[in-house]
Write a protein that holds these residues in place. Sequence first.
Motif, short mmCIF file in Angstrom:
data_model
loop_
_atom_site.label_atom_id
_atom_site.label_comp_id
_atom_site.label_asym_id
_atom_site.label_seq_id
_atom_site.Cartn_x
_atom_site.Cartn_y
_atom_site.Cartn_z
N UNK A 1 39.88 56.97 28.46
CA UNK A 1 39.99 55.52 28.49
C UNK A 1 39.74 54.99 29.90
N UNK A 2 38.85 54.00 29.99
CA UNK A 2 38.61 53.27 31.24
C UNK A 2 39.26 51.90 31.11
N UNK A 3 40.47 51.76 31.61
CA UNK A 3 41.19 50.50 31.50
C UNK A 3 40.42 49.41 32.24
N UNK A 4 40.08 48.32 31.58
CA UNK A 4 39.23 47.31 32.21
C UNK A 4 39.99 46.45 33.22
N UNK A 5 39.29 46.05 34.28
CA UNK A 5 39.84 45.10 35.25
C UNK A 5 39.56 43.67 34.82
N UNK A 6 38.66 43.50 33.86
CA UNK A 6 38.32 42.17 33.34
C UNK A 6 37.69 42.27 31.97
N UNK A 7 37.41 41.13 31.37
CA UNK A 7 36.89 40.96 30.01
C UNK A 7 37.98 41.29 28.99
N UNK B 1 31.68 47.35 30.34
CA UNK B 1 32.51 48.33 31.03
C UNK B 1 33.85 47.80 31.48
N UNK B 2 34.00 46.46 31.61
CA UNK B 2 35.24 45.90 32.10
C UNK B 2 35.37 45.91 33.62
N UNK B 3 34.31 46.32 34.31
CA UNK B 3 34.33 46.34 35.77
C UNK B 3 34.24 44.92 36.33
N UNK B 4 34.97 44.67 37.41
CA UNK B 4 34.86 43.43 38.16
C UNK B 4 34.31 43.80 39.54
N UNK B 5 33.13 43.31 39.87
CA UNK B 5 32.54 43.67 41.15
C UNK B 5 33.41 43.18 42.29
N UNK B 6 33.58 44.04 43.28
CA UNK B 6 34.45 43.74 44.41
C UNK B 6 33.76 42.82 45.42
N UNK C 1 40.66 38.29 34.04
CA UNK C 1 40.77 39.39 34.98
C UNK C 1 42.25 39.77 35.10
N UNK C 2 42.49 41.04 35.44
CA UNK C 2 43.85 41.57 35.38
C UNK C 2 44.23 42.27 36.68
N UNK C 3 45.54 42.33 36.91
CA UNK C 3 46.05 43.06 38.05
C UNK C 3 45.57 42.46 39.36
N UNK C 4 45.06 43.32 40.23
CA UNK C 4 44.60 42.88 41.54
C UNK C 4 43.14 42.43 41.53
N UNK C 5 42.48 42.55 40.39
CA UNK C 5 41.08 42.14 40.31
C UNK C 5 40.95 40.64 40.53
N UNK C 6 39.87 40.24 41.17
CA UNK C 6 39.64 38.83 41.46
C UNK C 6 38.18 38.50 41.17
N UNK C 7 37.97 37.44 40.40
CA UNK C 7 36.59 37.02 40.17
C UNK C 7 36.10 36.20 41.35
N UNK C 8 34.97 36.62 41.90
CA UNK C 8 34.35 35.93 43.04
C UNK C 8 32.92 35.57 42.66
N UNK C 9 32.60 34.29 42.55
CA UNK C 9 31.22 33.91 42.22
C UNK C 9 30.28 34.22 43.37
#
Length: 395
Positions: A317-323, A180-185, A213-221
């Motif tokens: 279109x669902x523009x992905x925040x990541x992947x 889906x390209x979602x990045x969990x918040x 990841x793109x834009x304001x999205x941030x990967x958080x482990x």
Amino acid sequence: MTRPLRPLLNRRLAGFGTTIFAEMSALAVRTGSINLGQGFPDTDGPEEIREAAVRALRDGRGNQYPPGPGIPELRTAVAEHQQRRYGLAYDPDTEVLVTAGATEAIAASLLALVEPGDEVIALEPYYDSYAACIAMAGGTRVPVTLRPRDGRFTLDLDELRAAVTDRTRLILLNTPHNPTGTVLSRDELAAVAALAVERDLLVVTDEVYEHLVFGTAEHLPIAAFPGMRERTVTISSAGKTYSFTGWKIGWITATPELVGAVRAVKQYLTYVSGGPLQYAVAEALRLPDAYYEGVRADLRAKREVLCQGLAQAGFGVYAPAGTYFVTTDIRPLGETDGVAFCRALPERCGVVAIPNAVFYDHRDQGAPFVRFTFCKRTEILQEAAARLKGLAPRG
């Protein structure tokens, strides 16, 4: 005496045939179509990393069996990466394990930690190997569906909580999320972490797209959240970040106890793999920040090319925040069956995509969604977009 006939394939894997990736990639070859289905880049990664692999081969480093946990140089580089990026401290000798890509890491983790009858919660749609590995372990898959809302696929935390029972062993996460390209918040991950701590659950988290990841999205482990380090197996790999998907070099980071459990299984799967490549990946993990910034900028531009082309062709279109995948809705095109749509698309337009329905237990939930990848050269994406324009409704 004749034994009664029974299927040759283990009954746990009944229903798992050829993967959709193999099917659609073969269709791309047969029809001469542009393959925007399977997520492999059409160019190699950094030349200096490829040369590092060549150098290791020529120097005789890794040409024989490397150490079972992985070469020390790579385990140290992985530990340094986790500390530098996320402030997570891991002992390279006891808390890092090198695997044959993330796929083996997932398989070894689930085979190690899941027993018959255990329930495993997986976010739906899920990468297809998750379902197969849960089945091989004898576990029961419990899907929690990500649903589209406000332009992204979101996790219903109440649904997640309701899915946990006394039989739940672990939660299998994937963020950034494929397909889906979602990045969990931060709030979503904090809620998952609190639930895992409250119900004493393990978490296996697939973070192979951590740098994409793109834009304001941030990967958080999730391992960095309170109470999670001791119950989390974090999985990543070199393939996506460095564009060497064929090398199949992955790793896990976890406590010594969890690493020991996964290693006990891993040693009977591949034992070891990719000796010379491990030396190269150790160097890749130490590339400067500019490399990662460049990768993200390049993919962000390609994302825009493909998203615009898909929108012009009439897709939702669902523009992905990541992947490097875009999920689309085919209902604006007057279509409802993504599997049939994808099988017909090569003949109609000369483009191959992947139907998301194959990543769902609730097939009806995924039926109208189709995934395209944008990890290709810009000119290829532009050509694909031009071909897809013929789908746009007229009038």
